[in-house]
Design a protein around this motif. Sequence first.
Motif, PDB file in Angstrom:
ATOM      1  N   ARG A 121       0.834  -1.209   0.000  1.00  0.00           N
ATOM      2  CA  ARG A 121       0.000   0.000   0.000  1.00  0.00           C
ATOM      3  C   ARG A 121       0.869   1.259   0.000  1.00  0.00           C
ATOM      4  NH1 ARG A 121      -3.123  -2.703   3.903  1.00  0.00           N
ATOM      5  NH2 ARG A 121      -2.242  -1.377   5.522  1.00  0.00           N
ATOM      6  N   GLY A 122       1.969   1.225   0.754  1.00  0.00           N
ATOM      7  CA  GLY A 122       2.864   2.372   0.781  1.00  0.00           C
ATOM      8  C   GLY A 122       3.483   2.647  -0.579  1.00  0.00           C
ATOM      9  N   THR A 123       3.807   1.590  -1.312  1.00  0.00           N
ATOM     10  CA  THR A 123       4.361   1.749  -2.654  1.00  0.00           C
ATOM     11  C   THR A 123       3.332   2.379  -3.587  1.00  0.00           C
ATOM     12  OG1 THR A 123       5.664  -0.258  -2.263  1.00  0.00           O
ATOM     13  CG2 THR A 123       5.556   0.554  -4.520  1.00  0.00           C
ATOM     14  N   ILE A 124       2.103   1.911  -3.491  1.00  0.00           N
ATOM     15  CA  ILE A 124       1.031   2.483  -4.309  1.00  0.00           C
ATOM     16  C   ILE A 124       0.854   3.967  -3.988  1.00  0.00           C
ATOM     17  CG2 ILE A 124      -1.449   2.422  -4.775  1.00  0.00           C
ATOM     18  CD1 ILE A 124      -1.317  -0.630  -4.225  1.00  0.00           C
ATOM     19  N   ALA A 125       0.902   4.321  -2.701  1.00  0.00           N
ATOM     20  CA  ALA A 125       0.735   5.719  -2.297  1.00  0.00           C
ATOM     21  C   ALA A 125       1.853   6.599  -2.847  1.00  0.00           C
ATOM     22  CB  ALA A 125       0.677   5.812  -0.774  1.00  0.00           C
ATOM     23  N   LEU A 126       3.082   6.104  -2.836  1.00  0.00           N
ATOM     24  CA  LEU A 126       4.196   6.880  -3.388  1.00  0.00           C
ATOM     25  C   LEU A 126       4.011   7.103  -4.880  1.00  0.00           C
ATOM     26  CD1 LEU A 126       7.210   5.219  -1.523  1.00  0.00           C
ATOM     27  CD2 LEU A 126       6.249   7.492  -1.106  1.00  0.00           C
ATOM     28  N   TYR A 127       3.567   6.080  -5.567  1.00  0.00           N
ATOM     29  CA  TYR A 127       3.314   6.212  -7.010  1.00  0.00           C
ATOM     30  C   TYR A 127       2.209   7.243  -7.271  1.00  0.00           C
ATOM     31  CZ  TYR A 127       1.413   4.983 -11.599  1.00  0.00           C
ATOM     32  OH  TYR A 127       0.910   5.026 -12.885  1.00  0.00           O
ATOM     33  N   GLU A 128       1.149   7.151  -6.512  1.00  0.00           N
ATOM     34  CA  GLU A 128       0.018   8.058  -6.739  1.00  0.00           C
ATOM     35  C   GLU A 128       0.335   9.486  -6.314  1.00  0.00           C
ATOM     36  OE1 GLU A 128      -3.331   6.162  -4.868  1.00  0.00           O
ATOM     37  OE2 GLU A 128      -3.772   5.053  -6.718  1.00  0.00           O
ATOM     38  N   ALA A 146      11.040   6.941  -5.281  1.00  0.00           N
ATOM     39  CA  ALA A 146      10.144   6.048  -4.546  1.00  0.00           C
ATOM     40  C   ALA A 146      10.909   4.845  -4.005  1.00  0.00           C
ATOM     41  CB  ALA A 146       9.002   5.589  -5.451  1.00  0.00           C
ATOM     42  N   LEU A 147      11.809   4.284  -4.805  1.00  0.00           N
ATOM     43  CA  LEU A 147      12.594   3.142  -4.333  1.00  0.00           C
ATOM     44  C   LEU A 147      13.569   3.545  -3.231  1.00  0.00           C
ATOM     45  CD1 LEU A 147      13.339   0.955  -7.485  1.00  0.00           C
ATOM     46  CD2 LEU A 147      11.556   0.702  -5.763  1.00  0.00           C
ATOM     47  N   ASP A 148      14.088   4.760  -3.291  1.00  0.00           N
ATOM     48  CA  ASP A 148      14.923   5.243  -2.190  1.00  0.00           C
ATOM     49  C   ASP A 148      14.131   5.248  -0.887  1.00  0.00           C
ATOM     50  OD1 ASP A 148      17.142   5.672  -3.790  1.00  0.00           O
ATOM     51  OD2 ASP A 148      16.727   7.802  -4.113  1.00  0.00           O
ATOM     52  N   GLU A 149      12.921   5.766  -0.937  1.00  0.00           N
ATOM     53  CA  GLU A 149      12.070   5.831   0.251  1.00  0.00           C
ATOM     54  C   GLU A 149      11.719   4.426   0.742  1.00  0.00           C
ATOM     55  OE1 GLU A 149       9.592   6.970   3.352  1.00  0.00           O
ATOM     56  OE2 GLU A 149      11.048   8.170   2.228  1.00  0.00           O
ATOM     57  N   LEU A 150      11.386   3.532  -0.180  1.00  0.00           N
ATOM     58  CA  LEU A 150      11.014   2.173   0.200  1.00  0.00           C
ATOM     59  C   LEU A 150      12.195   1.414   0.796  1.00  0.00           C
ATOM     60  CD1 LEU A 150       8.806   1.465  -2.915  1.00  0.00           C
ATOM     61  CD2 LEU A 150       7.988   1.541  -0.545  1.00  0.00           C
ATOM     62  N   ALA A 151      13.388   1.680   0.285  1.00  0.00           N
ATOM     63  CA  ALA A 151      14.582   1.033   0.841  1.00  0.00           C
ATOM     64  C   ALA A 151      14.791   1.444   2.297  1.00  0.00           C
ATOM     65  CB  ALA A 151      15.801   1.382  -0.002  1.00  0.00           C
ATOM     66  N   GLU A 152      14.516   2.691   2.609  1.00  0.00           N
ATOM     67  CA  GLU A 152      14.632   3.144   3.997  1.00  0.00           C
ATOM     68  C   GLU A 152      13.602   2.454   4.886  1.00  0.00           C
ATOM     69  OE1 GLU A 152      14.591   7.332   4.551  1.00  0.00           O
ATOM     70  OE2 GLU A 152      16.198   7.738   3.102  1.00  0.00           O
ATOM     71  N   ARG A 153      12.389   2.312   4.367  1.00  0.00           N
ATOM     72  CA  ARG A 153      11.319   1.717   5.157  1.00  0.00           C
ATOM     73  C   ARG A 153      11.548   0.226   5.424  1.00  0.00           C
ATOM     74  NH1 ARG A 153       5.762   4.172   2.388  1.00  0.00           N
ATOM     75  NH2 ARG A 153       6.348   6.389   2.485  1.00  0.00           N
ATOM     76  N   THR A 154      12.249  -0.446   4.536  1.00  0.00           N
ATOM     77  CA  THR A 154      12.447  -1.893   4.680  1.00  0.00           C
ATOM     78  C   THR A 154      13.896  -2.236   5.021  1.00  0.00           C
ATOM     79  OG1 THR A 154      12.823  -2.135   2.290  1.00  0.00           O
ATOM     80  CG2 THR A 154      10.563  -2.408   3.084  1.00  0.00           C
ATOM     81  N   ALA A 155      14.659  -1.258   5.455  1.00  0.00           N
ATOM     82  CA  ALA A 155      16.080  -1.471   5.760  1.00  0.00           C
ATOM     83  C   ALA A 155      16.255  -2.559   6.808  1.00  0.00           C
ATOM     84  CB  ALA A 155      16.704  -0.169   6.251  1.00  0.00           C
ATOM     85  N   GLY A 156      17.265  -3.374   6.605  1.00  0.00           N
ATOM     86  CA  GLY A 156      17.607  -4.400   7.562  1.00  0.00           C
ATOM     87  C   GLY A 156      16.994  -5.758   7.310  1.00  0.00           C
TER      88      GLY A 156
END
Length: 355
Positions: A233-240, A248-258
Motif C-alpha cells: 500500500r505504501g508503494t502504491i501511495a508513493l506512485y500516486e 520512490a525506491l529510495d524511500e522504500l529502501a529506507e522503510r524496509t532497511a535491515g
Amino acid sequence: MDRTGGELADRILGGWTGRIAGNMLGKPVEQGDHWTREHIDAYLRLTGALPLTDYLPPPPPGATGFELRPEWRACVRGGIDGSCRDDDIDWSILGLHLLETYGSAFTTEQVGREWLMRLPYLQTFTAERAAYRNLANGLRPPLTATYDNPYQEWIGALIRADVHGWTSPGDPRRAASLARRDAVLSHSGNGVYGAMWAAALIAAAFTAPDVRTALESGLAQVPPSSRLARTVRGTIALYESGLGWSAALDELAERTAGLGWIHTVPNAAVLTAGLLYGEGDFTRTIALTVRGGLDTDSNGATAGSVAGVMCGAAAIPPQWSEPLRDRVSSAVFGFDGVGIGELAERTLRLATLTP
C-alpha cells in the motif's frame, strides 16, 4: 472473458513467456548485496543499454567490478538459446505437475512428496532447502516450515505462486487459497502472505482493467495489518503522489532497511513499483523491476508473469520471446527440455476446469 477461448490461452502463454523472460533478464545480476540498483544502472550505462529494452548485454572486456553470475553467457543478448535452468521456473513447473497429479484439492503433505520425488535437494535454496531437509528427516507440515528455518519470510514461497494464479483466472480468492496451502510447507508470516498476494495478483490480472486494480485485488487476500500489505500500500501511495520511480525506491529502501535482499517484503516493494511505473508496457515493466535490484531474477519473473497475463503472449515484443526458442531447461524430473507452449497448454486445461 471466454475461459475456453483463444484469449485465455494467449494470456496463460503470456504468463509463462513473461515469467521466463523476466527471470532471464534478471538472472545475470542476481546478487542483491553486490548488484544494487545503482550498480545495475552503472553496468547498463557502461554497456550502452539505457534505456533497457532487451536482455542484458555481455560485459565488455576488462570491465572489473561488473562480474555477472557464472551462467551469464547463456542469458545475455546474443547468447540465449532457450531458457536457462532456474529455480524460479522449476517451481512453476513443479506446481503445474502438482495440480495435474492431485487437482486443486492437493494437501500440503502432497506438495512435500512431489518435492522429494521430482526435485534434487541441491537445486533448492534457503527456506525450501530447510523444509526439504526437514521432510527428509520425517517432519510434517507445519513443522517443516518452522524447525531450524531462519528463512521463513524470504521470497521462496512467492516465487512458487504463479501457477495458482494462472489456473484461477479472475478468481483471486481461489488463487490465494491454493498458494497458501503450498506456501506453509516452508514459510510462515509474510512469507506466506507474499505467496497469497502474488497468486491473487496474477489471477486478478486476467480480468482487471489495469495493474493498479489487480494489485488491490491481491491485497484483499492478505491480512491488511501485515507488513507485506502495508508495504505494498505504501508503494502504491508513493506512485500516486507523483514521486518518480527512483525516488520512490529510495524511500522504500529506507522503510524496509535491515530485512535483507531476499526477504519477501522489500522485494514486494520493488515488484509493485516496477508494475506501477511500468504503466502497462511489458518491456518497461520488467526492465524497471530488474533495475530495482534485490532478488532480480525472482522479481523480474513475477513482473513478467503479471505483465504477460495482462497483455497476452501475442503482444510480448519478439526480442523477449524469440530467443527462448519455446524450450525450457529444468531440474524437475521429467520436464527438462519441455516447450513453453506445452506448459501453457497443460495449464490451460487446468484453468478451464470447474473448481
